[in-house]
Design a protein around this motif. Structure first.
Motif, PDB file in Angstrom:
ATOM      1  N   ASP A  84      35.758  24.211  39.599  1.00 53.37           N
ATOM      2  CA  ASP A  84      36.327  23.990  38.276  1.00 53.37           C
ATOM      3  C   ASP A  84      35.155  23.582  37.397  1.00 53.37           C
ATOM      4  O   ASP A  84      34.636  22.476  37.511  1.00 53.37           O
ATOM      5  N   VAL A  85      34.710  24.491  36.538  1.00 52.93           N
ATOM      6  CA  VAL A  85      33.488  24.260  35.775  1.00 52.93           C
ATOM      7  C   VAL A  85      33.751  23.758  34.353  1.00 52.93           C
ATOM      8  O   VAL A  85      32.868  23.783  33.513  1.00 52.93           O
ATOM      9  N   TYR A  86      34.972  23.245  34.112  1.00 52.05           N
ATOM     10  CA  TYR A  86      35.325  22.738  32.789  1.00 52.05           C
ATOM     11  C   TYR A  86      34.351  21.665  32.313  1.00 52.05           C
ATOM     12  O   TYR A  86      34.017  21.592  31.148  1.00 52.05           O
ATOM     13  N   ARG A  87      33.876  20.830  33.206  1.00 56.60           N
ATOM     14  CA  ARG A  87      32.990  19.724  32.845  1.00 56.60           C
ATOM     15  C   ARG A  87      31.520  20.006  33.145  1.00 56.60           C
ATOM     16  O   ARG A  87      30.692  19.110  33.093  1.00 56.60           O
ATOM     17  N   ILE A  88      31.203  21.247  33.457  1.00 56.76           N
ATOM     18  CA  ILE A  88      29.813  21.589  33.782  1.00 56.76           C
ATOM     19  C   ILE A  88      28.972  21.520  32.503  1.00 56.76           C
ATOM     20  O   ILE A  88      29.424  21.922  31.433  1.00 56.76           O
ATOM     21  N   GLY A  89      27.784  20.980  32.611  1.00 57.97           N
ATOM     22  CA  GLY A  89      26.927  20.827  31.442  1.00 57.97           C
ATOM     23  C   GLY A  89      26.149  22.092  31.102  1.00 57.97           C
ATOM     24  O   GLY A  89      25.898  22.377  29.936  1.00 57.97           O
ATOM     25  N   SER A  90      25.752  22.832  32.132  1.00 60.83           N
ATOM     26  CA  SER A  90      24.982  24.054  31.909  1.00 60.83           C
ATOM     27  C   SER A  90      25.080  24.931  33.150  1.00 60.83           C
ATOM     28  O   SER A  90      25.443  24.468  34.234  1.00 60.83           O
ATOM     29  N   GLU A  91      24.719  26.180  32.985  1.00 58.21           N
ATOM     30  CA  GLU A  91      24.718  27.098  34.120  1.00 58.21           C
ATOM     31  C   GLU A  91      23.736  26.638  35.198  1.00 58.21           C
ATOM     32  O   GLU A  91      23.946  26.881  36.383  1.00 58.21           O
ATOM     33  N   ASP A  92      22.672  25.950  34.802  1.00 61.61           N
ATOM     34  CA  ASP A  92      21.686  25.433  35.765  1.00 61.61           C
ATOM     35  C   ASP A  92      22.326  24.459  36.755  1.00 61.61           C
ATOM     36  O   ASP A  92      21.905  24.386  37.915  1.00 61.61           O
ATOM     37  N   ILE A 124      30.446  29.839  32.396  1.00 58.98           N
ATOM     38  CA  ILE A 124      29.223  30.173  33.142  1.00 58.98           C
ATOM     39  C   ILE A 124      29.053  31.699  33.216  1.00 58.98           C
ATOM     40  O   ILE A 124      28.522  32.233  34.188  1.00 58.98           O
ATOM     41  N   GLU A 125      29.508  32.376  32.208  1.00 56.34           N
ATOM     42  CA  GLU A 125      29.516  33.838  32.158  1.00 56.34           C
ATOM     43  C   GLU A 125      28.168  34.455  32.533  1.00 56.34           C
ATOM     44  O   GLU A 125      28.105  35.483  33.200  1.00 56.34           O
ATOM     45  N   GLY A 126      27.086  33.839  32.124  1.00 59.25           N
ATOM     46  CA  GLY A 126      25.758  34.404  32.330  1.00 59.25           C
ATOM     47  C   GLY A 126      25.289  34.480  33.769  1.00 59.25           C
ATOM     48  O   GLY A 126      24.340  35.198  34.065  1.00 59.25           O
ATOM     49  N   ILE A 127      25.936  33.760  34.679  1.00 59.14           N
ATOM     50  CA  ILE A 127      25.490  33.770  36.073  1.00 59.14           C
ATOM     51  C   ILE A 127      26.515  34.388  37.030  1.00 59.14           C
ATOM     52  O   ILE A 127      26.305  34.410  38.234  1.00 59.14           O
ATOM     53  N   LEU A 128      27.607  34.900  36.495  1.00 62.73           N
ATOM     54  CA  LEU A 128      28.636  35.481  37.351  1.00 62.73           C
ATOM     55  C   LEU A 128      28.209  36.858  37.843  1.00 62.73           C
ATOM     56  O   LEU A 128      27.568  37.611  37.116  1.00 62.73           O
ATOM     57  N   PRO A 129      28.570  37.207  39.071  1.00 68.12           N
ATOM     58  CA  PRO A 129      28.241  38.546  39.565  1.00 68.12           C
ATOM     59  C   PRO A 129      28.966  39.623  38.760  1.00 68.12           C
ATOM     60  O   PRO A 129      30.087  39.402  38.280  1.00 68.12           O
ATOM     61  N   GLU A 130      28.333  40.764  38.610  1.00 65.81           N
ATOM     62  CA  GLU A 130      28.937  41.859  37.840  1.00 65.81           C
ATOM     63  C   GLU A 130      30.263  42.320  38.423  1.00 65.81           C
ATOM     64  O   GLU A 130      31.139  42.764  37.694  1.00 65.81           O
ATOM     65  N   ASP A 131      30.408  42.222  39.739  1.00 65.08           N
ATOM     66  CA  ASP A 131      31.630  42.700  40.380  1.00 65.08           C
ATOM     67  C   ASP A 131      32.690  41.607  40.534  1.00 65.08           C
ATOM     68  O   ASP A 131      33.651  41.770  41.296  1.00 65.08           O
ATOM     69  N   ALA A 132      32.558  40.512  39.805  1.00 65.40           N
ATOM     70  CA  ALA A 132      33.551  39.437  39.868  1.00 65.40           C
ATOM     71  C   ALA A 132      34.916  39.968  39.437  1.00 65.40           C
ATOM     72  O   ALA A 132      35.022  40.826  38.555  1.00 65.40           O
ATOM     73  N   ILE A 133      35.947  39.450  40.058  1.00 66.98           N
ATOM     74  CA  ILE A 133      37.325  39.817  39.735  1.00 66.98           C
ATOM     75  C   ILE A 133      37.834  38.807  38.726  1.00 66.98           C
ATOM     76  O   ILE A 133      37.818  37.602  38.972  1.00 66.98           O
ATOM     77  N   ARG A 134      38.263  39.291  37.593  1.00 69.97           N
ATOM     78  CA  ARG A 134      38.683  38.421  36.486  1.00 69.97           C
ATOM     79  C   ARG A 134      40.194  38.269  36.472  1.00 69.97           C
ATOM     80  O   ARG A 134      40.925  39.257  36.464  1.00 69.97           O
ATOM     81  N   VAL A 135      40.653  37.036  36.464  1.00 69.34           N
ATOM     82  CA  VAL A 135      42.076  36.731  36.401  1.00 69.34           C
ATOM     83  C   VAL A 135      42.302  35.878  35.155  1.00 69.34           C
ATOM     84  O   VAL A 135      41.694  34.816  35.008  1.00 69.34           O
ATOM     85  N   THR A 136      43.145  36.366  34.266  1.00 70.72           N
ATOM     86  CA  THR A 136      43.456  35.630  33.043  1.00 70.72           C
ATOM     87  C   THR A 136      44.951  35.333  33.020  1.00 70.72           C
ATOM     88  O   THR A 136      45.764  36.234  33.243  1.00 70.72           O
ATOM     89  N   ILE A 137      45.290  34.085  32.761  1.00 66.58           N
ATOM     90  CA  ILE A 137      46.690  33.678  32.667  1.00 66.58           C
ATOM     91  C   ILE A 137      46.949  33.263  31.227  1.00 66.58           C
ATOM     92  O   ILE A 137      46.200  32.464  30.659  1.00 66.58           O
TER      93      ILE A 137
END
Length: 144
Positions: free
Chosen positions: A80-88, A114-127
């Motif tokens: 859960d990256v809601y509170r993540i400060g940076s992709e680093d 963290i869009e910039g570090i996600l794999p290109e083949d990630a499966i996206r689920v939007t609710i």
């Protein structure tokens, strides 16, 4: 790219759909789970865990960022990256060590942060909610 869209009308239906989705997981996948606060991401994650055979209680890892579950047919790394400060920061908590491993599945809540570090083949689920269709209505879109 495959696209699937379903509508659910209860938390139980959302849970059941997520369970079905996880039952198809082969390992190595990264599932990105996005939606507003209160949309049902935790219910979805619990269903997803059930689909992997995880029987222990699952809660959102909002304050810990990562919870690991190894009792299912595949290990689940629930971020859960809601509170993540940076992709680093993701590197510091071992994100790159677990993504893509054939014995794991990663589920990332608030993945757009963290869009910039996600794999290109990630499966996206939007609710999404649509209050005019009822309090429990959800549209779930899966792409990838």
């Amino acid at each position: 790219m495959n696209r699937q869209e379903i509508e659910t009308h209860s938390a139980e239906e959302t849970h059941a759909f997520a369970k079905q989705l996880a039952e198809q997981a082969k390992g190595g996948e990264v599932y990105c789970l996005d939606g507003d606060l209160g949309v049902g991401k935790t219910v979805f994650a619990q269903g997803f865990g059930a689909g992997l055979g995880i029987t222990e209680p699952m809660a959102s890892p909002t304050f810990t960022i990562l919870k690991e579950y190894h009792a299912g047919r595949l290990s689940l790394y629930h971020f859960d990256v809601y509170r993540i400060g940076s992709e680093d920061e993701m590197e510091e908590i071992g994100f790159f060590d677990v993504t893509g491993r054939p014995d794991t599945v990663c589920l990332i809540e608030w993945s757009k942060l963290i869009e910039g570090i996600l794999p290109e083949d990630a499966i996206r689920v939007t609710i999404e909610k649509e209050p005019e269709k009822g309090f429990s209505y959800r549209r779930i879109v899966v792409e990838g």
